[in-house]
Design an enzyme around this catalytic site. Structure first.
Site, PDB file in Angstrom:
ATOM      1  CG  ASP A  42      -2.188   0.883   1.162  1.00 35.32           C
ATOM      2  OD1 ASP A  42      -2.067   1.644   0.260  1.00 35.32           O
ATOM      3  OD2 ASP A  42      -3.049   0.947   2.129  1.00 35.32           O
ATOM      4  CG  ASP A  43      -0.309   4.788   0.000  1.00 32.48           C
ATOM      5  OD1 ASP A  43      -0.910   4.466  -0.779  1.00 32.48           O
ATOM      6  OD2 ASP A  43      -0.358   5.590   0.929  1.00 32.48           O
ATOM      7  CB  CYS A  82      -6.330   2.807  -1.763  1.00 34.33           C
ATOM      8  SG  CYS A  82      -5.115   3.720  -0.563  1.00 34.33           S
ATOM      9  CE  LYS A 143      -6.222   0.251   1.353  1.00 34.76           C
ATOM     10  NZ  LYS A 143      -5.527   1.446   1.679  1.00 34.76           N
ATOM     11  CG  HIS A 145     -10.072   1.162   0.844  1.00 36.32           C
ATOM     12  ND1 HIS A 145      -9.197   2.110   0.435  1.00 36.32           N
ATOM     13  CD2 HIS A 145     -10.959   1.857   1.347  1.00 36.32           C
ATOM     14  CE1 HIS A 145      -9.369   3.218   0.864  1.00 36.32           C
ATOM     15  NE2 HIS A 145     -10.822   3.273   1.377  1.00 36.32           N
ATOM     16  CG  HIS A 314      -2.297   3.838   4.069  1.00 37.19           C
ATOM     17  ND1 HIS A 314      -2.433   4.550   4.938  1.00 37.19           N
ATOM     18  CD2 HIS A 314      -2.836   4.182   2.760  1.00 37.19           C
ATOM     19  CE1 HIS A 314      -3.540   5.519   4.482  1.00 37.19           C
ATOM     20  NE2 HIS A 314      -3.618   5.247   2.882  1.00 37.19           N
ATOM     21  CG  ASP A 366      -2.252   0.883  -3.191  1.00 42.66           C
ATOM     22  OD1 ASP A 366      -1.024   1.484  -3.120  1.00 42.66           O
ATOM     23  OD2 ASP A 366      -3.142   0.833  -2.441  1.00 42.66           O
ATOM     24  CG  ASN A 367      -1.455   4.663  -4.491  1.00 50.04           C
ATOM     25  OD1 ASN A 367      -2.421   4.117  -4.204  1.00 50.04           O
ATOM     26  ND2 ASN A 367      -0.416   5.170  -3.640  1.00 50.04           N
ATOM     27  CE  LYS A 392      -2.803   7.716  -1.404  1.00 48.54           C
ATOM     28  NZ  LYS A 392      -2.802   7.254  -0.008  1.00 48.54           N
TER      29      LYS A 392
END
Ligand SMILES: *[C@@H]1O[C@H](CO)[C@@H](O)[C@H](O)[C@H]1NC(C)=O
Ligand SMILES: *[C@@H]1O[C@H](CO)[C@@H](O)[C@H](O)[C@H]1NC(C)=O
Length: 602
Positions: A42-43, A82, A143, A145, A314, A366-367, A392
């Site tokens: 994540d991130d 996300c 996660k 989301h 994250h 994811d990004n 992001k």
């Protein structure tokens, strides 16, 4: 003992049978499609891993994964944050096609609460639905989301169980910096003019009630009732005007205190099992869960699909005591190294259970890294996107969308190979179906028949059966949305990779980001330069980091490429209608108290 007493002929027959058995089992294991392990960070920025050029961070497990497989250097997320990016990863479709992305005007850009109705539309077909249809055992850990679907009073929040996952242990929405508590509830300072006004009005109301009651000779009960009512109204005004507006940020419209109370929870198969989440050791608990799944299904006759969706990196930053202070890059670096440790532990489990050769492993983020993120003490807690500009929450610049991407399938994909052709996170589903030799999606799931996919199979790129860059006749166009709007378009054609910008976010002077702060980021809506009358064009093969001026509009190259891409965008817009954003639909995005899960047994 029977084998001593049997005749020689029977013994030969028995051996022969055994042989047949061994051969057929081997054939059956070969026919059985491979397992799938998808690991999503994540991130995480592309510059955060040593296998992508970071010289000061230690990510030995991801480096080893890359050495054992194919490393994608031009791997792109379909969205710079996300919810929409994850939706695209699982559906192989741009999130704008089904509205799971913010629109231009309002503030909601991700799913913000557990108790709302915003969710990936149920008629979208996910990778888990597809693999379930192919008789896989499917599970998600970590996660989610993409919508919780909580029932009345939050008694059940099935979330991913509605999308083809057979089990779920993890976080229904997202971690947020507010998950790290405790946060103050009472916010009242007499030096603040708003508080002074509120206190003044409260005193005035109380005094008037008392005076009027005395003058008119009301009964004391009426007076007490009126005083209670005025106190209650004062509380409501305080909560809305002072507690909420002084502490909430625009993404969730709830205060950190409320956020932690309402949205920081762990769910197992629809039931809330922890609220709020105990962050310390969370990574290890998630990894343990996945290891348990691997151990349980290692010997199954059916293949499995495990989606391990990390809570790291994250915000907020948290790590187990043994990972605190291990990196050279503060708490963020510790989190990256803890993520890597988790990857190592999962890969180790595959090895222990002898699953390496029949499991396709994929790792991505994811990004891009959240450049602006700071913690309460002002320490940087966002990652690093290498030499790529932006991060992001920016749709066009590569920093927001170019992420690590590694595929490994021991004995089937080459080892230690790098692929520089642009690929997408959306390619995952078609690629896996192709590699696993499963039927195409519309055959597996009839409901998918009319769904147009934006991802393509890159199986032959991974196996090395096609040259790295396509021939001149082959082109691939990728759209880069920021919210629902196309900010940039990428063209891979022959030996060239071009990027055309239609819109660009204005940056904080001297940087490629939008300011500084825990919850700061670019927002795709304000401070945007519209370049659509004369788009900027870069040739990423010659200028990979967009360091030089864009290609001059006077050149034939510009006319040719920009003309082609503008025509493409016109045709696209005529062909594909984007439904209104689900995230900005008040009735879907609003917090619904009657759906709020409250864990009474936690
Ligand atoms: C899944 O299992 C069913 C029942 O055993 C079988 O008919 C079907 O062909 C299988 N599907 C795939 C894609 O292997
Ligand atoms: C490595 O990653 C850390 C953490 O994001 C970052 O601070 C650092 O600048 C990176 N170093 C290099 C050499 O890329």
């Amino acid at each position: 003992m029977w084998f001593i007493s049997v005749s020689g002929r029977m013994c030969v027959a028995g051996l022969w049978c055994l042989l047949v058995l061994v051969v057929t089992t081997a054939a059956a294991t070969n026919l059985r499609p491979p397992n799938v392990l998808v690991m999503l960070a994540d991130d995480l920025g592309i510059g955060d891993l040593s296998c992508y050029g970071n010289t000061t961070i230690k990510t030995p497990n991801l480096d080893r994964l890359a050495l054992g497989g194919v490393k994608l250097t031009h791997h792109l997320a379909a969205a710079p944050l996300c919810t929409p990016s994850r939706a695209a990863l699982l559906t192989a479709r741009y999130p704008a096609r089904y509205g799971l992305v913010g629109n231009e005007s309002t503030w909601s850009i991700v799913i913000t609460n557990v108790a709302n109705r915003a969710a990936l539309p149920l008629d979208e077909v996910t990778l888990a639905t597809a693999l379930s249809a192919a008789n896989y055992t499917t599970a998600i850990v970590g996660k989610w989301h993409l919508g919780s679907h909580c029932s009345f009073l939050g008694r059940r929040c099935p979330g991913p169980l509605k999308y083809g996952f057979q089990s779920f242990f993890g976080i229904p929405t997202t971690l947020s910096i507010d998950c790290r508590g405790p946060h103050a509830f009472w916010i009242f300072s007499l030096s603040d003019p708003q508080c002074q006004m509120l206190a003044g009005s409260w005193l005035a109301v109380v005094a008037s009630v008392v005076v009027v009651a005395r003058m008119l000779g009301w009964r004391w009960r009426t007076m007490v009732l009126l005083l209670l009512l005025s106190n209650f109204l004062t509380f409501v005004v305080w909560f809305k005007i002072i507690h909420l507006s002084k502490t909430s940020f625009r993404l969730t419209r709830v205060s950190p205190w409320l956020y932690r109370l309402l949205n920081s929870l762990l769910v197992r198969d629809g039931e809330v099992v922890e609220q709020p989440i105990r962050l310390d050791g969370l990574s290890q608990r998630l990894v343990q869960e996945s290891r348990h799944f691997l151990a349980q299904h290692a010997a199954d006759h059916q293949p499995f699909f495990l989606f391990h969706s990390f809570a790291h990196v994250h915000t907020p930053m948290f790590s187990a005591p043994h990972m605190e202070g291990v990196s050279k890059h503060g708490r963020y670096g510790d989190n990256v190294e803890e993520l890597d440790e988790g990857v190592g532990s999962l890969l180790e489990a595959l090895r222990e259970h002898n699953l390496e050769e029949n499991t396709i492993v994929y790792f991505t983020s994811d990004n891009g890294a959240h450049l602006e993120a700071l913690d309460h003490e002002g320490q940087r807690i966002g990652g690093h996107n290498g030499r790529f500009k932006g991060g992001k929450l920016q749709g066009g610049p590569d920093g927001g969308i170019r992420v690590p991407g590694i595929y490994r399938w021991a004995g089937h994909l080459p080892e230690n190979v790098t692929v520089d052709t642009p690929t997408s996170l959306m390619d995952l589903m078609p690629t896996l179906l192709d590699l696993a030799d499963l039927p195409p999606l519309h055959r597996l799931v009839p409901q998918a028949a009319h769904k147009e996919l934006d991802g393509v199979s890159i199986a032959r790129l991974l196996t090395g059966d096609t040259p790295d860059l396509p021939t001149d006749q082959e082109t691939r166009v990728m759209l880069h949305h920021c919210r629902q709007v196309i900010h940039a378009v990428r063209l891979t054609r022959g030996q060239h990779i071009y990027k055309m910008y239609l819109k660009k976010q204005q940056w904080f002077p001297g940087s490629t980001q939008c300011g500084w702060g825990a919850l700061t980021g670019c927002d795709c809506a304000r401070n945007i330069d519209d370049l659509s009358h004369q788009p900027e064009l870069y040739d990423l093969t010659r200028d990979p980091y967009e360091d030089h001026s864009p290609i001059s509009p006077d050149t034939d190259e510009y006319q040719d490429v920009v003309g082609f891409l503008q025509q493409y965008v016109r045709e696209w817009s005529a062909k594909v209608t984007y439904p209104p954003s689900l995230l900005n639909n008040g009735s879907l995005a609003a917090w619904l108290p009657w759906r709020q899960p409250v864990c009474l047994t936690c």
